[in-house]
Design an enzyme around this catalytic site. Structure first.
Site, PDB file in Angstrom:
ATOM      1  N   THR A  49     -20.840  53.363 -18.268  1.00 61.48           N
ATOM      2  CA  THR A  49     -20.481  51.985 -18.583  1.00 61.48           C
ATOM      3  C   THR A  49     -19.466  51.995 -19.722  1.00 61.48           C
ATOM      4  OG1 THR A  49     -22.392  51.818 -20.042  1.00 61.48           O
ATOM      5  CG2 THR A  49     -22.677  51.036 -17.765  1.00 61.48           C
ATOM      6  N   VAL A  51     -19.466  49.808 -23.094  1.00 57.14           N
ATOM      7  CA  VAL A  51     -19.902  49.670 -24.488  1.00 57.14           C
ATOM      8  C   VAL A  51     -20.750  50.871 -24.892  1.00 57.14           C
ATOM      9  CG1 VAL A  51     -21.247  48.266 -26.110  1.00 57.14           C
ATOM     10  CG2 VAL A  51     -19.810  47.144 -24.398  1.00 57.14           C
ATOM     11  N   CYS A  52     -21.603  51.328 -23.984  1.00 62.37           N
ATOM     12  CA  CYS A  52     -22.568  52.389 -24.300  1.00 62.37           C
ATOM     13  C   CYS A  52     -21.957  53.652 -24.905  1.00 62.37           C
ATOM     14  CB  CYS A  52     -23.394  52.732 -23.062  1.00 62.37           C
ATOM     15  SG  CYS A  52     -24.324  51.327 -22.406  1.00 62.37           S
ATOM     16  N   PRO A  53     -20.880  54.211 -24.337  1.00 60.24           N
ATOM     17  CA  PRO A  53     -20.367  55.450 -24.935  1.00 60.24           C
ATOM     18  C   PRO A  53     -19.792  55.256 -26.336  1.00 60.24           C
ATOM     19  CG  PRO A  53     -18.897  54.707 -23.190  1.00 60.24           C
ATOM     20  CD  PRO A  53     -20.131  53.849 -23.131  1.00 60.24           C
ATOM     21  N   ILE A  56     -22.981  55.559 -28.482  1.00 60.34           N
ATOM     22  CA  ILE A  56     -23.541  56.910 -28.432  1.00 60.34           C
ATOM     23  C   ILE A  56     -22.678  57.854 -29.262  1.00 60.34           C
ATOM     24  CG2 ILE A  56     -24.119  58.843 -26.919  1.00 60.34           C
ATOM     25  CD1 ILE A  56     -24.567  56.653 -24.683  1.00 60.34           C
TER      26      ILE A  56
END
Length: 185
Positions: A49, A51-53, A56
């Site tokens: 996806t 936003v997630c990286p 992270i």
């Protein structure tokens, strides 16, 4: 949703960790491994996806600072360890993460914590858990809004002082002395 003062549930999950995309290792992790240290546990909705990286990778860049505070960073979603492995190999910002990406494929931990969304994916949640397994901080943001790992680190610093910390307090600044405040000092 479980929150401050609640016991963080015991867990055992598969995950992926490794120094580079060529040497990723799949293995089992459990809450027992981290029971005497602080934990920063964060969930993201799903792999591959947008936003997630960003989140992270930001937690990864601060990993040493969390480790200096005896805190283990653990990231997870409902995707399998194989999907995590493929994502780390595919995304340059995730290849060298210094903490494990855990797979809550059965959604047991996210359900126990109350962070499984109505859509079946994990909410964008973060928990700071003390060395006794008690939740000391919890936060959920909208799926479209990334968290600020520096703020999570600031909260961890404040929690570890075991003192009263004012708004926007940062490590090294004065904490509040209630006796002095009450006496007008």
């Amino acid at each position: 949703m479980l929150t401050v003062g609640d016991k963080f549930p015991a867990w055992k999950l598969m995950g992926v960790e490794g120094p580079s995309a060529d040497k990723l290792e799949l293995k089992e992790y459990s809450s027992e491994q981290y029971r005497n240290s602080w934990q920063v546990v964060f969930f993201w909705p799903k792999d591959f996806t947008f936003v997630c990286p960003t989140e992270i990778a930001a937690f990864g860049r601060l990993n040493e600072e969390f480790a200096d505070r005896d805190a283990q960073v653990l990231g997870l979603s409902g995707d399998s360890e194989f999907v995590h492995h493929a994502w780390r190999k595919d995304h340059p910002d995730l290849a060298d993460l210094p903490f494990p990406m855990l797979a809550d494929s059965k959604h047991e931990l996210m359900r126990a914590l109350g962070v499984e969304g109505e859509d079946g994916f994990a909410q964008r949640a973060v928990f700071v858990v003390d060395q006794n397994g008690e939740i000391q901080f919890s936060m959920v943001t909208a799926g479209s809004v990334g968290r600020n790992p520096k703020e999570v680190l600031r909260v961890l610093d404040a929690l570890q002082t075991d003192e009263l910390c004012p708004c926007n307090w940062n490590k090294g600044e004065q904490t509040l002395d209630p006796v002095a405040l009450l006496s007008g000092e």
